[in-house]
Design a protein around this motif. Structure first.
Motif, PDB file in Angstrom:
ATOM      1  N   ALA A  22       0.848  -1.213   0.000  1.00 59.55           N
ATOM      2  CA  ALA A  22       0.000   0.000   0.000  1.00 59.55           C
ATOM      3  C   ALA A  22       0.872   1.247   0.000  1.00 59.55           C
ATOM      4  N   GLN A  23       1.958   1.202   0.753  1.00 59.99           N
ATOM      5  CA  GLN A  23       2.844   2.375   0.833  1.00 59.99           C
ATOM      6  C   GLN A  23       3.587   2.645  -0.467  1.00 59.99           C
ATOM      7  N   HIS A  24       3.644   1.623  -1.343  1.00 59.21           N
ATOM      8  CA  HIS A  24       4.337   1.815  -2.610  1.00 59.21           C
ATOM      9  C   HIS A  24       3.422   2.323  -3.719  1.00 59.21           C
ATOM     10  N   ALA A  25       2.161   2.522  -3.428  1.00 57.82           N
ATOM     11  CA  ALA A  25       1.270   3.107  -4.439  1.00 57.82           C
ATOM     12  C   ALA A  25       1.715   4.552  -4.702  1.00 57.82           C
ATOM     13  N   ALA A  26       1.366   5.037  -5.884  1.00 63.44           N
ATOM     14  CA  ALA A  26       1.758   6.403  -6.242  1.00 63.44           C
ATOM     15  C   ALA A  26       1.014   7.416  -5.388  1.00 63.44           C
ATOM     16  N   SER A  27       1.654   8.549  -5.165  1.00 65.35           N
ATOM     17  CA  SER A  27       1.021   9.628  -4.403  1.00 65.35           C
ATOM     18  C   SER A  27       1.232  10.928  -5.159  1.00 65.35           C
ATOM     19  N   SER A  28       0.123  11.639  -5.407  1.00 60.99           N
ATOM     20  CA  SER A  28       0.189  12.868  -6.192  1.00 60.99           C
ATOM     21  C   SER A  28       1.094  13.900  -5.506  1.00 60.99           C
ATOM     22  N   GLN A  29       2.077  14.367  -6.245  1.00 62.69           N
ATOM     23  CA  GLN A  29       3.061  15.353  -5.759  1.00 62.69           C
ATOM     24  C   GLN A  29       3.771  14.883  -4.491  1.00 62.69           C
ATOM     25  N   PHE A  30       3.772  13.580  -4.288  1.00 60.09           N
ATOM     26  CA  PHE A  30       4.446  12.947  -3.149  1.00 60.09           C
ATOM     27  C   PHE A  30       3.977  13.544  -1.816  1.00 60.09           C
ATOM     28  N   LEU A  31       2.710  13.917  -1.766  1.00 51.85           N
ATOM     29  CA  LEU A  31       2.193  14.499  -0.514  1.00 51.85           C
ATOM     30  C   LEU A  31       1.938  13.424   0.553  1.00 51.85           C
ATOM     31  N   ASN A  32       1.851  12.188   0.123  1.00 51.43           N
ATOM     32  CA  ASN A  32       1.600  11.089   1.093  1.00 51.43           C
ATOM     33  C   ASN A  32       0.414  11.420   2.009  1.00 51.43           C
ATOM     34  N   ASP A  33      -0.625  11.943   1.378  1.00 51.97           N
ATOM     35  CA  ASP A  33      -1.719  12.516   2.166  1.00 51.97           C
ATOM     36  C   ASP A  33      -2.848  11.521   2.445  1.00 51.97           C
ATOM     37  N   TRP A  34      -2.467  10.311   2.806  1.00 49.61           N
ATOM     38  CA  TRP A  34      -3.438   9.328   3.288  1.00 49.61           C
ATOM     39  C   TRP A  34      -2.808   8.585   4.451  1.00 49.61           C
ATOM     40  N   SER A  35      -3.640   8.014   5.275  1.00 51.92           N
ATOM     41  CA  SER A  35      -3.192   7.092   6.319  1.00 51.92           C
ATOM     42  C   SER A  35      -4.185   5.948   6.348  1.00 51.92           C
ATOM     43  N   ALA A  36      -3.751   4.848   6.959  1.00 58.25           N
ATOM     44  CA  ALA A  36      -4.666   3.708   7.124  1.00 58.25           C
ATOM     45  C   ALA A  36      -4.662   3.315   8.590  1.00 58.25           C
ATOM     46  N   ILE A  37      -5.838   3.108   9.110  1.00 58.54           N
ATOM     47  CA  ILE A  37      -5.953   2.719  10.520  1.00 58.54           C
ATOM     48  C   ILE A  37      -6.290   1.230  10.564  1.00 58.54           C
ATOM     49  N   ARG A  38      -5.392   0.473  11.155  1.00 57.75           N
ATOM     50  CA  ARG A  38      -5.568  -0.977  11.295  1.00 57.75           C
ATOM     51  C   ARG A  38      -6.427  -1.201  12.540  1.00 57.75           C
ATOM     52  N   ILE A  39      -7.554  -1.876  12.354  1.00 63.74           N
ATOM     53  CA  ILE A  39      -8.487  -2.039  13.474  1.00 63.74           C
ATOM     54  C   ILE A  39      -8.289  -3.436  14.072  1.00 63.74           C
ATOM     55  N   THR A  40      -7.793  -3.474  15.294  1.00 60.87           N
ATOM     56  CA  THR A  40      -7.591  -4.765  15.974  1.00 60.87           C
ATOM     57  C   THR A  40      -8.473  -4.881  17.220  1.00 60.87           C
ATOM     58  N   ASP A  41      -8.960  -3.768  17.715  1.00 60.54           N
ATOM     59  CA  ASP A  41      -9.778  -3.760  18.934  1.00 60.54           C
ATOM     60  C   ASP A  41     -11.180  -4.306  18.607  1.00 60.54           C
ATOM     61  N   PRO A  42     -11.569  -5.428  19.233  1.00 58.09           N
ATOM     62  CA  PRO A  42     -12.880  -6.025  18.913  1.00 58.09           C
ATOM     63  C   PRO A  42     -14.042  -5.063  19.133  1.00 58.09           C
ATOM     64  N   ALA A  43     -13.910  -4.168  20.101  1.00 58.47           N
ATOM     65  CA  ALA A  43     -15.008  -3.221  20.366  1.00 58.47           C
ATOM     66  C   ALA A  43     -15.161  -2.244  19.199  1.00 58.47           C
ATOM     67  N   ILE A  44     -14.032  -1.825  18.635  1.00 54.25           N
ATOM     68  CA  ILE A  44     -14.108  -0.895  17.490  1.00 54.25           C
ATOM     69  C   ILE A  44     -14.610  -1.645  16.253  1.00 54.25           C
TER      70      ILE A  44
END
Ligand code: FMN
Length: 241
Positions: A22-44
C-alpha cells in the motif's frame, strides 16, 4: 473452523507485506496525504460492523480504514511557519481533498490486489460511510482527516463465479466520448440478461436484478445523509474552494 483471533494471527504474517505494498502506491506530488488505521480492537470492529450494517465486519481477520490525511501535512507545514487556519494553507481545499482521496484509493487498491495475489479474499467497505460522524468519532480522526473506505481481508470460504463485466464497447471509447449516446447502449439488453442470470452467493436463492434495474433503483436511493460538504467542513476542509 478457526476463531477470528486465530485467523487474525494466521493472517498476521501477511500484514507487513500488504502494508508495504500500500505504501508503494503512487502519491500525487508525493504528498503522502493518506493514512490507514488498522483495526484490531474487537469493540471498534463491532462498532464498524454496526455502522456498516454488515455483521461480518466484526470478525474480519484484517481490517483497515483508509483516510484522507492532511493533518500530518498541516503539522509539517506549521513547523515551516505556515498557519493551517490561514488562507495560505491550501491543503484544506477541494483540489487537495480529491487528490488525497485518489491517493488513498490507489493505496487501498494496491493492498487489495496484493491480498488477492496471496490467495486472500477482500471486501472494500463503503458501508462504513453510512455513519461518517460516528466513524470520525470512534477512530478519533483529527482536523484535516476524512474517512475514505474500509478494507476487510480474510481467507475466502467461498469461490464465487466472477460477476459479469459490462461489454467492452460500452465502457471503452476512442479519443472522444461518443456523440451517439444510444449507440453506447446497443448491447445493454444483452448485458441486462447476463447480469440477471448471475447468482450472487450472498443471495444464492435469487438471481441478481438486471443491470438497468439496479441503476434505476440506486439512482433513486436517498443518500442525503452522506453529503460531503458539511461533514468535511466539520473536519476543517473547505470544499467550496
Ligand atoms: C467503493 C466500493 C465500496 C464497496 N462497499 C462495499 C460494502 O460496503 N459492502 C460490501 O459487501 N461490498 C462492498 N463493495 C463490493 C466488494 O468490495 C466486492 O467484493 C468487490 O467489488 C468484488 O466483488 P465483485 O466482483 O463481485 O463486485 C464495494 C466495492 C467498491 C468498489
Amino acid at each position: 473452523m478457526s476463531s477470528p483471533n486465530q485467523s487474525a494471527q494466521n493472517l498476521g504474517r501477511y500484514r507487513a507485506t500488504l502494508e508495504t505494498v500500500a505504501q508503494h502506491a503512487a502519491s500525487s506530488q508525493f504528498l503522502n496525504d493518506w493514512s490507514a488505521i488498522r483495526i484490531t480492537d474487537p469493540a471498534i470492529k463491532a462498532k464498524l460492523a454496526e455502522f456498516g450494517h454488515q455483521p461480518y465486519i466484526a470478525t474480519a481477520p484484517l481490517l483497515y480504514v483508509f483516510v484522507i490525511d492532511e493533518h500530518r501535512n498541516a503539522r509539517i507545514a506549521e513547523r515551516k511557519g505556515i498557519d493551517p487556519a490561514s488562507d495560505e494553507f491550501h491543503l484544506k481545499y477541494s483540489y487537495r481533498f480529491t487528490q488525497a482521496q485518489n491517493d488513498a484509493v490507489l493505496a487501498l487498491h494496491a493492498m487489495e490486489t496484493a491480498a488477492y495475489s496471496l490467495g486472500l479474499g477482500c471486501v472494500i467497505l463503503g458501508s462504513l460511510l453510512n455513519n461518517i460522524p460516528g466513524l470520525i468519532d470512534v477512530l478519533n480522526l483529527p482536523e484535516y482527516t476524512y474517512p475514505v473506505l474500509g478494507l476487510a481481508i480474510g481467507k475466502p470460504d467461498q469461490n464465487p463465479t466472477v460477476k459479469p463485466r459490462m461489454p467492452h464497447t460500452m465502457q471503452f471509447f476512442e479519443n472522444t466520448y461518443p456523440a451517439d449516446a444510444d449507440g453506447v447502449l446497443d448491447q445493454l439488453s444483452a448485458f441486462d440478461e447476463e447480469v440477471h442470470r448471475y447468482y450472487d452467493l450472498r443471495q444464492a436463492d435469487r438471481p441478481v436484478d438486471a443491470f438497468s434495474d439496479q441503476v434505476a433503483t440506486i439512482s433513486r436511493q436517498d443518500v442525503s445523509h452522506q453529503t460531503l460538504l458539511d461533514k468535511a467542513a466539520a473536519q476543517g476542509f473547505r470544499l467550496d474552494q
